[in-house]
Design a protein around this motif. Sequence first.
Motif, short mmCIF file in Angstrom:
data_model
loop_
_atom_site.label_atom_id
_atom_site.label_comp_id
_atom_site.label_asym_id
_atom_site.label_seq_id
_atom_site.Cartn_x
_atom_site.Cartn_y
_atom_site.Cartn_z
N TYR A 8 0.93 -1.18 -0.01
CA TYR A 8 -0.15 0.02 0.07
C TYR A 8 0.97 1.38 -0.02
O TYR A 8 0.49 2.24 -0.72
N GLU A 22 -8.05 7.79 -3.26
CA GLU A 22 -9.40 7.47 -2.80
C GLU A 22 -9.37 5.92 -2.87
O GLU A 22 -9.93 5.15 -1.91
N ARG A 25 -7.16 4.12 -0.59
CA ARG A 25 -7.64 3.94 0.82
C ARG A 25 -8.81 3.33 1.09
O ARG A 25 -8.90 2.48 2.05
N VAL A 29 -7.84 0.65 3.97
CA VAL A 29 -8.35 0.91 5.28
C VAL A 29 -9.71 1.17 5.29
O VAL A 29 -10.27 1.55 6.46
N LYS A 61 -2.74 0.42 10.40
CA LYS A 61 -3.85 1.39 9.54
C LYS A 61 -3.37 3.01 9.77
O LYS A 61 -3.59 3.70 8.91
N ASP A 62 -2.91 3.23 11.08
CA ASP A 62 -2.54 4.68 10.96
C ASP A 62 -1.44 5.02 10.21
O ASP A 62 -1.39 6.20 9.36
N ASN A 65 -2.94 5.60 6.79
CA ASN A 65 -3.67 6.76 6.86
C ASN A 65 -2.87 8.10 6.73
O ASN A 65 -3.11 8.90 5.95
N SER A 66 -1.80 8.01 7.55
CA SER A 66 -1.01 9.30 7.38
C SER A 66 -0.13 9.50 6.10
O SER A 66 0.11 10.40 5.46
N ILE A 68 -1.55 8.36 3.34
CA ILE A 68 -2.58 8.83 2.32
C ILE A 68 -2.67 10.54 2.66
O ILE A 68 -2.65 11.19 1.51
N ALA A 69 -2.69 10.95 3.81
CA ALA A 69 -2.85 12.45 4.03
C ALA A 69 -1.53 13.28 3.70
O ALA A 69 -1.65 14.31 2.82
N ARG A 72 -1.79 13.36 -0.20
CA ARG A 72 -2.86 14.32 -0.64
C ARG A 72 -2.34 15.60 -0.41
O ARG A 72 -2.64 16.37 -1.38
#
Length: 357
Positions: A8, A22, A25, A29, A61-62, A65-66, A68-69, A72
Amino acid sequence: MDDLKAKYLGQIAEAADESALETIRVAAVGKKGEVALKMRELGKMTAQERQSAGPALNALKDEINSAIAAKRAALADAALDERLRTEWLDVTLPSRPRRQGTIHPVSQVTEELTAIFAEMGFSVAEGPRIDTDWYNFDALNIPGHHPARAEMDTFYMHREDGDDRPPHVLRTHTSPVQIRTMEQRGAPLRIICPGGVYRADYDQTHTPMFHQVEGLAIDKDISMANLKWVLEEFFSAFFEIDGIKTRFRASHFPFTEPSAEVDIQCSWVDGQLRIGEGDGWMEVLGSGMVHPHVLRSGGVDPEIWQGFAFGMGIDRIAMLKYGIPDLRAFFDSDLRWLRHYGFSALDMPTLHGGLSR
Ligand code: 2NL
């Protein structure tokens, strides 16, 4: 789990845009994503396995997510950089030309005369341009058969069969406003009524819509002498000539008794009109003492009150003051002629600029 992480984070690093990000994501997750599936498997593990796998999955997971942020934010920065590089504005280019308007001489003159009469205690009264034939004619002592009713070339409002409202007209003068103001405010009264009026007349010197100002002063001992002083003050201020002479000639109007037509002093020099000099006369208005019938129409008792009234054409005095020879110029949409006579958008009318006398 390390495979999952590598897969990922690799996909995130490669994502070309927001929608690709997206999709990743959701697959990783999202509620039914791969990490969620793994979490469901925790239930089948031994307590010991669970103790290390649970926190590891949460950490993964964290981390995703970070990542991805961060990606982005990087994509948004890149998009902005791209816009800044491609979209630009040359602020040194000249702007598109825009036409500049001018104040209309009739508007300017209306403000000038309003300011002059205001100094003599007259306030402005306004009213409808469409009124009943009672306010326009009967109240002014002009009954149905009176020739003035025909002479005034009145525009009547259309009526369907069976519509029994009283006839309405386009006002032929601003007198109906004065009747309405007498009704509303009673005496004593000192008003002017400027505004557009209508008569079915069209030639070199007449347009079907033109502008008039009427004046009315009612008190217990108003006389023609007061009328003469007020008008001479007005003409001196308006034409900016001290001591301008007026001449009163006996006349007749249904709404005044006695009545007078008023001329101002003028002369012609080399084909040019000079107001306020010489021994010629120019007719500028009609006037008189308000007829008792007219006072009564406005609910004012003629046994107690009396007053003078006058009416003059605004378009005409505008032409005289600014030397505009042809009425049709007032209706021209081409502003060159107005500039020729010295009107500009920045000329503030007398009312705002203060009296020039
Ligand atoms: C003219 C004549 C005039 C009036 C208008 C007036 C109004 C009321 C009562 C009495 Cl409410 N009179 N107005 C009086 C005399 C003359 O206008 O030739 N104007 C251009």
